[in-house]
Design a protein around this motif. Structure first.
Motif, mmCIF file in Angstrom:
data_model
loop_
_atom_site.group_PDB
_atom_site.id
_atom_site.type_symbol
_atom_site.label_atom_id
_atom_site.label_comp_id
_atom_site.label_asym_id
_atom_site.label_seq_id
_atom_site.Cartn_x
_atom_site.Cartn_y
_atom_site.Cartn_z
ATOM 1 N N GLN A 297 -19.894 -37.293 -7.068
ATOM 2 C CA GLN A 297 -18.638 -37.525 -7.658
ATOM 3 C C GLN A 297 -18.746 -38.913 -7.744
ATOM 4 O OE1 GLN A 297 -15.508 -35.525 -6.636
ATOM 5 N NE2 GLN A 297 -15.937 -33.431 -7.322
ATOM 6 N N VAL A 298 -18.680 -39.651 -8.860
ATOM 7 C CA VAL A 298 -18.462 -41.149 -8.658
ATOM 8 C C VAL A 298 -17.156 -41.525 -9.497
ATOM 9 C CG1 VAL A 298 -19.186 -43.494 -10.019
ATOM 10 C CG2 VAL A 298 -20.947 -41.769 -9.604
ATOM 11 N N GLU A 299 -16.646 -42.364 -8.584
ATOM 12 C CA GLU A 299 -15.268 -42.800 -8.584
ATOM 13 C C GLU A 299 -15.179 -44.402 -9.001
ATOM 14 O OE1 GLU A 299 -11.212 -42.897 -6.095
ATOM 15 O OE2 GLU A 299 -12.744 -41.611 -5.518
ATOM 16 N N VAL A 300 -14.726 -44.847 -10.154
ATOM 17 C CA VAL A 300 -14.653 -46.190 -10.560
ATOM 18 C C VAL A 300 -13.489 -46.779 -9.677
ATOM 19 C CG1 VAL A 300 -14.859 -47.977 -12.327
ATOM 20 C CG2 VAL A 300 -15.820 -45.840 -12.721
ATOM 21 N N ILE A 301 -13.742 -47.899 -9.098
ATOM 22 C CA ILE A 301 -12.600 -48.783 -8.302
ATOM 23 C C ILE A 301 -12.249 -49.728 -9.212
ATOM 24 C CG2 ILE A 301 -11.663 -49.894 -6.194
ATOM 25 C CD1 ILE A 301 -13.668 -48.196 -4.518
ATOM 26 N N ASP A 302 -13.276 -50.743 -9.608
ATOM 27 C CA ASP A 302 -13.162 -51.845 -10.571
ATOM 28 C C ASP A 302 -14.501 -52.168 -11.013
ATOM 29 O OD1 ASP A 302 -12.852 -54.623 -11.472
ATOM 30 O OD2 ASP A 302 -11.803 -55.174 -9.823
ATOM 31 N N GLU A 303 -14.860 -51.448 -12.172
ATOM 32 C CA GLU A 303 -16.189 -51.682 -12.994
ATOM 33 C C GLU A 303 -16.665 -53.286 -12.942
ATOM 34 O OE1 GLU A 303 -18.325 -49.429 -16.407
ATOM 35 O OE2 GLU A 303 -16.374 -49.222 -16.226
ATOM 36 N N VAL A 304 -15.402 -54.044 -13.298
ATOM 37 C CA VAL A 304 -15.887 -55.588 -13.726
ATOM 38 C C VAL A 304 -16.427 -55.929 -12.279
ATOM 39 C CG1 VAL A 304 -15.095 -57.812 -14.225
ATOM 40 C CG2 VAL A 304 -14.367 -55.696 -15.448
ATOM 41 N N ALA A 305 -15.836 -55.703 -11.309
ATOM 42 C CA ALA A 305 -16.421 -56.119 -9.744
ATOM 43 C C ALA A 305 -17.617 -55.353 -9.527
ATOM 44 C CB ALA A 305 -15.162 -56.184 -8.859
ATOM 45 N N GLY A 306 -17.827 -54.359 -10.127
ATOM 46 C CA GLY A 306 -19.095 -53.635 -9.299
ATOM 47 C C GLY A 306 -18.666 -52.836 -8.220
ATOM 48 N N LEU A 307 -17.491 -52.380 -8.333
ATOM 49 C CA LEU A 307 -16.882 -51.495 -6.995
ATOM 50 C C LEU A 307 -16.761 -49.908 -7.508
ATOM 51 C CD1 LEU A 307 -14.146 -53.902 -5.623
ATOM 52 C CD2 LEU A 307 -16.461 -53.545 -4.991
ATOM 53 N N PHE A 308 -17.523 -49.174 -6.577
ATOM 54 C CA PHE A 308 -17.397 -47.802 -6.999
ATOM 55 C C PHE A 308 -17.240 -46.960 -5.400
ATOM 56 C CE2 PHE A 308 -19.871 -49.837 -9.992
ATOM 57 C CZ PHE A 308 -19.358 -49.261 -11.200
ATOM 58 N N ARG A 309 -16.908 -45.733 -5.714
ATOM 59 C CA ARG A 309 -16.502 -44.892 -4.403
ATOM 60 C C ARG A 309 -17.520 -43.447 -4.967
ATOM 61 N NH1 ARG A 309 -11.244 -44.885 -3.876
ATOM 62 N NH2 ARG A 309 -11.434 -46.604 -2.654
ATOM 63 N N VAL A 310 -18.344 -43.261 -4.063
ATOM 64 C CA VAL A 310 -19.402 -42.257 -4.374
ATOM 65 C C VAL A 310 -19.000 -41.024 -3.614
ATOM 66 C CG1 VAL A 310 -21.679 -41.226 -4.526
ATOM 67 C CG2 VAL A 310 -21.108 -43.375 -5.620
ATOM 68 N N HIS A 311 -18.719 -40.185 -3.914
ATOM 69 C CA HIS A 311 -18.554 -38.656 -2.806
ATOM 70 C C HIS A 311 -19.612 -37.936 -2.971
ATOM 71 C CE1 HIS A 311 -13.964 -39.273 -2.637
ATOM 72 N NE2 HIS A 311 -14.469 -40.012 -4.036
ATOM 73 N N TYR A 312 -20.434 -37.534 -1.760
ATOM 74 C CA TYR A 312 -21.375 -36.837 -1.550
ATOM 75 C C TYR A 312 -21.017 -35.566 -0.999
ATOM 76 C CZ TYR A 312 -25.229 -34.975 1.410
ATOM 77 O OH TYR A 312 -26.272 -34.454 1.842
ATOM 78 N N PHE A 313 -20.925 -34.186 -1.675
ATOM 79 C CA PHE A 313 -20.844 -32.897 -0.889
ATOM 80 C C PHE A 313 -21.926 -32.193 -0.743
ATOM 81 C CE2 PHE A 313 -17.171 -34.281 -3.608
ATOM 82 C CZ PHE A 313 -16.095 -34.181 -2.902
ATOM 83 N N SER A 314 -22.064 -31.612 0.575
ATOM 84 C CA SER A 314 -23.271 -30.927 0.805
ATOM 85 C C SER A 314 -23.150 -29.739 1.791
ATOM 86 C CB SER A 314 -24.271 -31.626 1.427
ATOM 87 O OG SER A 314 -25.655 -30.835 1.715
#
Length: 190
Positions: A122-139
């Protein structure tokens, strides 16, 4: 079935490519994994793959996480982009785009491989302009977060993006893992 064989063969290919045939033979002997663990159309327990990676760590005198990260990069550069090129091309045009569509790619692959339980991203946008994202990995599997680090680095290289892993939190689950990556991604071709 084929996927597990593909993974075991890819571990072998990575070792040979980076360290040579002699090192692979040492690792294979050390692992005590049967020769037929690399045959197509057979299912293998995940323990065989873990056994290969652990043996590689011991023979190469490198941490398991280093071996898994190297394997993640190799998976993108040598396996995914060659064996699954059409799927890769239709899944995204840059790192975050690809990660946002990765579950759909896994769904397509799942229809081919029996008993395949893919991870979820799952990708969560923190600040698209600054290129900041949070990626959740579930396994459902434990211990593969370092492999995902390699995948992220391999994807960034593949898409010619600049990637910085700012933070990583690992949350054990029963069964498996939920890892959260905080990323800064700069696209070279916006």
């Amino acid at each position: 079935v084929y996927k597990r064989q593909l993974i075991n063969s890819a571990v072998q290919d990575m070792i040979v490519a980076h360290f040579g045939q002699a090192q692979w033979e040492d690792i294979h002997a050390h692992s005590q994994v049967p020769d037929d663990s690399f045959l197509t159309m057979r299912s293998y327990d995940d323990a065989i793959t873990y056994q290969l990676v652990t043996s590689a760590s011991e023979v190469l005198q490198a941490p398991v996480d280093t071996c898994l990260e190297l394997f993640g990069v190799f998976w993108v550069e040598e396996i995914a982009t060659k064996s699954f090129a059409p799927l890769m091309e239709t899944t995204g045009t840059h790192t975050i785009d690809f990660l946002s569509n990765l579950n759909a790619l896994h769904d397509r692959i799942s229809s081919t491989f029996t008993n395949y339980v893919p991870p979820e991203f799952q990708v969560e946008v923190i600040d698209e302009v600054a290129g900041l994202f949070r990626v959740h990995y579930f396994s459902k599997r434990d211990g593969l977060t370092a492999f995902v680090v390699g995948l992220l680095k391999g994807l960034a290289t593949h898409f010619d993006d600049k990637l910085e892993i700012i933070g990583l939190d690992i949350h054990p689950q029963d069964p498996g893992t939920h890892s959260v990556f905080e990323l800064r991604v700069t696209r070279s071709n916006p």
